[in-house]
Design an enzyme around this catalytic site. Structure first.
Site, PDB file in Angstrom:
ATOM      1  N   LYS A   8       0.830  -1.211   0.000  1.00  0.00           N
ATOM      2  CA  LYS A   8       0.000   0.000   0.000  1.00  0.00           C
ATOM      3  C   LYS A   8       0.860   1.254   0.000  1.00  0.00           C
ATOM      4  CE  LYS A   8      -1.728   1.498   4.139  1.00  0.00           C
ATOM      5  NZ  LYS A   8      -1.421   2.904   4.457  1.00  0.00           N
ATOM      6  N   ASN A   9       1.842   1.298   0.899  1.00  0.00           N
ATOM      7  CA  ASN A   9       2.602   2.544   1.072  1.00  0.00           C
ATOM      8  C   ASN A   9       3.630   2.783  -0.029  1.00  0.00           C
ATOM      9  OD1 ASN A   9       1.072   3.096   3.265  1.00  0.00           O
ATOM     10  ND2 ASN A   9       2.622   2.536   4.795  1.00  0.00           N
ATOM     11  N   ARG A  27      -4.496  10.488   4.619  1.00  0.00           N
ATOM     12  CA  ARG A  27      -3.474  11.537   4.679  1.00  0.00           C
ATOM     13  C   ARG A  27      -2.498  11.482   3.516  1.00  0.00           C
ATOM     14  NH1 ARG A  27      -2.954  13.984   9.349  1.00  0.00           N
ATOM     15  NH2 ARG A  27      -0.843  14.487   8.754  1.00  0.00           N
ATOM     16  N   CYS A  47      -5.078  12.985  13.482  1.00  0.00           N
ATOM     17  CA  CYS A  47      -5.248  11.582  13.110  1.00  0.00           C
ATOM     18  C   CYS A  47      -5.155  10.759  14.385  1.00  0.00           C
ATOM     19  CB  CYS A  47      -4.131  11.267  12.125  1.00  0.00           C
ATOM     20  SG  CYS A  47      -3.671   9.591  11.916  1.00  0.00           S
ATOM     21  N   ARG A  71       0.503  14.644  13.418  1.00  0.00           N
ATOM     22  CA  ARG A  71       0.968  14.460  12.040  1.00  0.00           C
ATOM     23  C   ARG A  71       0.901  15.727  11.179  1.00  0.00           C
ATOM     24  NH1 ARG A  71      -1.171   8.864   9.677  1.00  0.00           N
ATOM     25  NH2 ARG A  71       0.690   9.043   8.415  1.00  0.00           N
ATOM     26  N   PRO A  72       1.663  16.756  11.545  1.00  0.00           N
ATOM     27  CA  PRO A  72       1.686  17.960  10.706  1.00  0.00           C
ATOM     28  C   PRO A  72       2.367  17.696   9.361  1.00  0.00           C
ATOM     29  CG  PRO A  72       3.299  18.143  12.477  1.00  0.00           C
ATOM     30  CD  PRO A  72       2.585  16.833  12.681  1.00  0.00           C
ATOM     31  N   VAL A  73       2.235  18.664   8.437  1.00  0.00           N
ATOM     32  CA  VAL A  73       2.913  18.523   7.128  1.00  0.00           C
ATOM     33  C   VAL A  73       3.892  19.682   6.914  1.00  0.00           C
ATOM     34  CG1 VAL A  73       1.177  17.105   5.972  1.00  0.00           C
ATOM     35  CG2 VAL A  73       0.927  19.595   5.963  1.00  0.00           C
ATOM     36  N   ASP A  74       4.379  20.252   8.032  1.00  0.00           N
ATOM     37  CA  ASP A  74       5.255  21.422   7.927  1.00  0.00           C
ATOM     38  C   ASP A  74       6.527  21.156   7.104  1.00  0.00           C
ATOM     39  OD1 ASP A  74       5.741  19.707  10.144  1.00  0.00           O
ATOM     40  OD2 ASP A  74       7.141  21.153  10.990  1.00  0.00           O
ATOM     41  N   LEU A  75       7.076  19.944   7.206  1.00  0.00           N
ATOM     42  CA  LEU A  75       8.305  19.669   6.447  1.00  0.00           C
ATOM     43  C   LEU A  75       8.033  19.661   4.942  1.00  0.00           C
ATOM     44  CD1 LEU A  75      10.052  16.814   8.484  1.00  0.00           C
ATOM     45  CD2 LEU A  75      10.186  19.280   8.785  1.00  0.00           C
ATOM     46  N   ASP A  81       4.961   0.794  11.928  1.00  0.00           N
ATOM     47  CA  ASP A  81       3.769   0.129  11.387  1.00  0.00           C
ATOM     48  C   ASP A  81       3.655  -1.332  11.808  1.00  0.00           C
ATOM     49  OD1 ASP A  81       3.063   2.475  10.200  1.00  0.00           O
ATOM     50  OD2 ASP A  81       3.645   1.900   8.166  1.00  0.00           O
ATOM     51  N   ILE A 116       8.239   7.196  16.835  1.00  0.00           N
ATOM     52  CA  ILE A 116       7.842   7.950  15.629  1.00  0.00           C
ATOM     53  C   ILE A 116       6.570   8.768  15.868  1.00  0.00           C
ATOM     54  CG2 ILE A 116       7.324   7.803  13.151  1.00  0.00           C
ATOM     55  CD1 ILE A 116      10.058   6.631  13.736  1.00  0.00           C
ATOM     56  N   ARG A 144      -8.455  -0.903   4.674  1.00  0.00           N
ATOM     57  CA  ARG A 144      -7.595   0.127   4.086  1.00  0.00           C
ATOM     58  C   ARG A 144      -6.233  -0.442   3.703  1.00  0.00           C
ATOM     59  NH1 ARG A 144      -7.276   5.696   7.212  1.00  0.00           N
ATOM     60  NH2 ARG A 144      -5.899   5.972   5.428  1.00  0.00           N
TER      61      ARG A 144
HETATM   62  C1  EPZ Z   1       4.272   7.103   6.317  1.00  0.00           C
HETATM   63  O1  EPZ Z   1       3.484   8.151   6.840  1.00  0.00           O
HETATM   64  C2  EPZ Z   1       3.383   5.902   6.193  1.00  0.00           C
HETATM   65  N1  EPZ Z   1       2.283   6.209   5.284  1.00  0.00           N
HETATM   66  C3  EPZ Z   1       2.872   5.507   7.560  1.00  0.00           C
HETATM   67  O2  EPZ Z   1       2.109   4.314   7.398  1.00  0.00           O
HETATM   68  C4  EPZ Z   1       4.064   5.222   8.482  1.00  0.00           C
HETATM   69  O3  EPZ Z   1       3.590   4.956   9.780  1.00  0.00           O
HETATM   70  C5  EPZ Z   1       4.994   6.434   8.520  1.00  0.00           C
HETATM   71  O4  EPZ Z   1       5.378   6.807   7.174  1.00  0.00           O
HETATM   72  C6  EPZ Z   1       6.267   6.191   9.314  1.00  0.00           C
HETATM   73  O5  EPZ Z   1       6.962   5.110   8.790  1.00  0.00           O
HETATM   74  C7  EPZ Z   1       2.460   6.096   3.980  1.00  0.00           C
HETATM   75  O6  EPZ Z   1       3.531   5.760   3.496  1.00  0.00           O
HETATM   76  C8  EPZ Z   1       1.292   6.384   3.103  1.00  0.00           C
HETATM   77  P1  EPZ Z   1       6.253  10.522   8.355  1.00  0.00           P
HETATM   78  P2  EPZ Z   1       4.006   9.650   6.838  1.00  0.00           P
HETATM   79  O7  EPZ Z   1       6.140  11.786   7.600  1.00  0.00           O
HETATM   80  O8  EPZ Z   1       4.790   9.875   5.610  1.00  0.00           O
HETATM   81  C9  EPZ Z   1       6.224  13.820  11.838  1.00  0.00           C
HETATM   82  C10 EPZ Z   1       0.292   2.822   7.915  1.00  0.00           C
HETATM   83  O9  EPZ Z   1      -0.243   2.276   8.901  1.00  0.00           O
HETATM   84  N2  EPZ Z   1       6.106  14.815  10.758  1.00  0.00           N
HETATM   85  O10 EPZ Z   1       7.454   9.675   8.143  1.00  0.00           O
HETATM   86  O11 EPZ Z   1       2.845  10.515   7.095  1.00  0.00           O
HETATM   87  C11 EPZ Z   1       4.997  12.922  11.926  1.00  0.00           C
HETATM   88  O12 EPZ Z   1       3.963  13.533  12.685  1.00  0.00           O
HETATM   89  C12 EPZ Z   1       0.868   4.186   8.042  1.00  0.00           C
HETATM   90  O13 EPZ Z   1       0.361   2.285   6.790  1.00  0.00           O
HETATM   91  C13 EPZ Z   1       6.129  16.166  11.081  1.00  0.00           C
HETATM   92  O14 EPZ Z   1       6.220  16.555  12.249  1.00  0.00           O
HETATM   93  O15 EPZ Z   1       4.951   9.636   8.099  1.00  0.00           O
HETATM   94  C14 EPZ Z   1       5.577  11.690  12.579  1.00  0.00           C
HETATM   95  O16 EPZ Z   1       5.665  11.883  13.970  1.00  0.00           O
HETATM   96  C15 EPZ Z   1       0.270   5.109   8.994  1.00  0.00           C
HETATM   97  N3  EPZ Z   1       6.067  17.086  10.063  1.00  0.00           N
HETATM   98  C16 EPZ Z   1       6.974  11.603  11.982  1.00  0.00           C
HETATM   99  O17 EPZ Z   1       7.262  12.928  11.505  1.00  0.00           O
HETATM  100  C17 EPZ Z   1       5.965  16.695   8.746  1.00  0.00           C
HETATM  101  O18 EPZ Z   1       5.891  17.577   7.876  1.00  0.00           O
HETATM  102  C18 EPZ Z   1       7.152  10.639  10.830  1.00  0.00           C
HETATM  103  O19 EPZ Z   1       6.092  10.826   9.902  1.00  0.00           O
HETATM  104  C19 EPZ Z   1       5.950  15.346   8.440  1.00  0.00           C
HETATM  105  C20 EPZ Z   1       6.033  14.414   9.464  1.00  0.00           C
END
Ligand code: EPZ
Length: 425
Positions: A22-23, A99, A123, A128-132, A311, A333, A403
């Site tokens: 999926k991912n 997301r 969530c 889970r912000p998207v600031d980065l 995960d 994480i 999902r």
């Molecule tokens: C991906 O989510 C996966 N989703 C998640 O899978 C997985 O848990 C996660 O990576 C970590 O491995 C997909 O690939 C579709 P991150 P993602 O950005 O990209 C923080 C599942 O069950 N962060 O690596 O959203 C964030 O809040 C799922 O299949 C910021 O602060 O994860 C988290 O604490 C759920 N600002 C950490 O970083 C940002 O701009 C890592 O998140 C981005 C992230």
């Protein structure tokens, strides 16, 4: 709403074929937005999140066909054609469901110079912000504004390569900026980039489409921007999280299961941890056999790849609840990814939470109960607990499982599980 009913206590024995990841599939689908030639993806899983991404891309104007294979069992083939994209808005109604929708942002700005994408909001597993994602796009020259819950991004003259250093590892931000940088002018360096196999796979697909990405598999991705991308044929890799989940289900039940079409090389840390916990794991290039005469307590901490994946944290906990001795499971994480703990405790587990760590003291038995989970992986941990519990477990809110786990009850039933889906009233 459907539920899953399990009568526990049977070891899983047999073979299960692992589906496409999926991912990996979700970012690959958004990569189609970067080109006006079709992207052809094989081994696409049958999952609700794939349908959601299909609906999102279609409303942008992408034409998508999904074909069933002749055997009806292997993954589907998808052809995504983004020639006719005529709408750069990703609406709240779809983004709030999934997301990963935010991954359209980078490709849309890179190819169309603009995008309007709903902010995903909170969530069940964390804020889970998207600031980065947004800071990185700004560094590539996009103007970003937030307006009425939407991200407005503009780059009318295109994006320009930049050096971007992530303060911590983010899979999604790496993927978004990697895709955007492919069409930027000049060179982009993504430092402290995520090394998850899904990122590596995306980079390989982008290169097949004509991108120039190097450093693949390392924490520094170097992207030389190109004018345009073309067509590619790419196969979605097997799902390492499904593989790990089924391996843990097999081990927890004291079973003997061979997972076919797997990529054990993507799960080294996971299998090391399972081995320490007593599982016997035999890996070949494309399959893995899991047995487990007894489970013993171990300590596990989630980390970005190649560390133990967040995960699989909930599923590992379900495997360890009946271990001999205690285990300490630390989630590094996400700040709120222990929603399965109270439900496991209702089934008889002995788990204490201390901030980001869970102390799991092994118990001799679990008993079935009616339970409910708030996210995908937590739901899978309850399935594992249900498989080992005495009596009947009913898991509600099955849409979480749909999902990310394809035909789960059928796969488990072929290995002897007494499991069925009960249609909702
Ligand atoms: C991906 O989510 C996966 N989703 C998640 O899978 C997985 O848990 C996660 O990576 C970590 O491995 C997909 O690939 C579709 P991150 P993602 O950005 O990209 C923080 C599942 O069950 N962060 O690596 O959203 C964030 O809040 C799922 O299949 C910021 O602060 O994860 C988290 O604490 C759920 N600002 C950490 O970083 C940002 O701009 C890592 O998140 C981005 C992230």
């Amino acid at each position: 709403m459907d539920s899953i009913r399990i009568k526990g206590g049977r070891p899983l024995v047999g073979e299960i074929r692992v589906g496409g990841a999926k991912n990996a599939a979700l970012p690959l689908m958004t990569a189609a937005l970067l080109s006006d030639e079709p992207l052809i993806l094989a081994n696409m899983p049958r999952l609700a999140d794939i349908e959601t991404m299909k609906a999102l891309l279609e409303q942008h104007g992408v034409t998508i066909t999904l074909e069933e294979p002749e055997d009806g069992v292997s993954g589907r083939n998808a052809t995504l054609d983004a020639r006719g994209v005529n709408n750069t808005t990703a609406p709240y109604d779809i983004v709030r469901k999934m997301r990963a929708s935010v991954l359209v942002l980078g490709p849309l700005v890179a190819r169309h110079g603009q995008a309007r994408v709903s902010l995903p909001g909170g969530c069940a597993i964390g804020t889970r912000p998207v600031d980065l994602h947004l800071k990185g796009l700004e560094q590539l020259g996009a103007e970003i504004e937030l307006d009425q819950g939407y991200i407005l991004a503009h780059a009318p003259n295109g994006l320009t390569g930049a050096d971007i250093v992530f303060p911590f590892v983010s899979v999604g931000a790496t993927e978004n900026l990697l895709m955007a940088a492919c069409l930027a002018q000049g060179t982009t360096r993504l430092k402290n980039a995520a090394r998850e196999p899904e990122v590596t796979d995306l980079a390989e697909c982008l290169n097949a489409m004509g991108a120039r990405v190097s450093g693949i598999g390392t924490d520094t991705l170097v992207i030389e921007g190109v004018e345009s991308l073309g067509t590619a044929n790419h196969a979605v890799p097997p799902d390492r999280i499904e593989t790990g989940s089924l391996a843990m289900a097999a081990a927890a039940t004291g079973g003997d299961v061979t997972l076919l079409g797997a990529r054990p090389d993507m799960l080294e840390q996971v299998f090391r941890a399972m081995g320490q916990a007593g599982a016997v794991i035999d890996c070949e290039a494309d399959r893995v056999r899991v047995r487990c005469p007894r489970v013993v307590g171990i300590d596990v901490m989630t980390e970005p790849y190649p560390g133990f994946p967040t995960d699989l944290q909930a599923q590992m906990m379900a495997m360890l609840v009946r271990a001999e001795g205690a285990s300490m499971i630390t989630e590094s994480i996400f700040e709120n990814r222990f929603m399965h703990v109270p439900e496991l405790c209702r089934m008889g587990a002995n788990i204490n939470l201390h901030s980001r760590s869970a102390m799991v003291r092994g118990v001799a038995r679990l008993t079935g109960a009616e339970v409910m989970a708030t996210d995908l992986r937590a739901s899978m941990s309850l399935v594992i607990a249900g498989l080992v519990a005495e009596g009947e477990t009913v898991i509600n809110r099955v849409y979480h499982l749909d999902r990310g786990y394809e035909r789960l009850e059928r796969k488990l039933a072929t290995c002897g599980a007494d499991i069925e889906r009960v249609a909702g009233r």
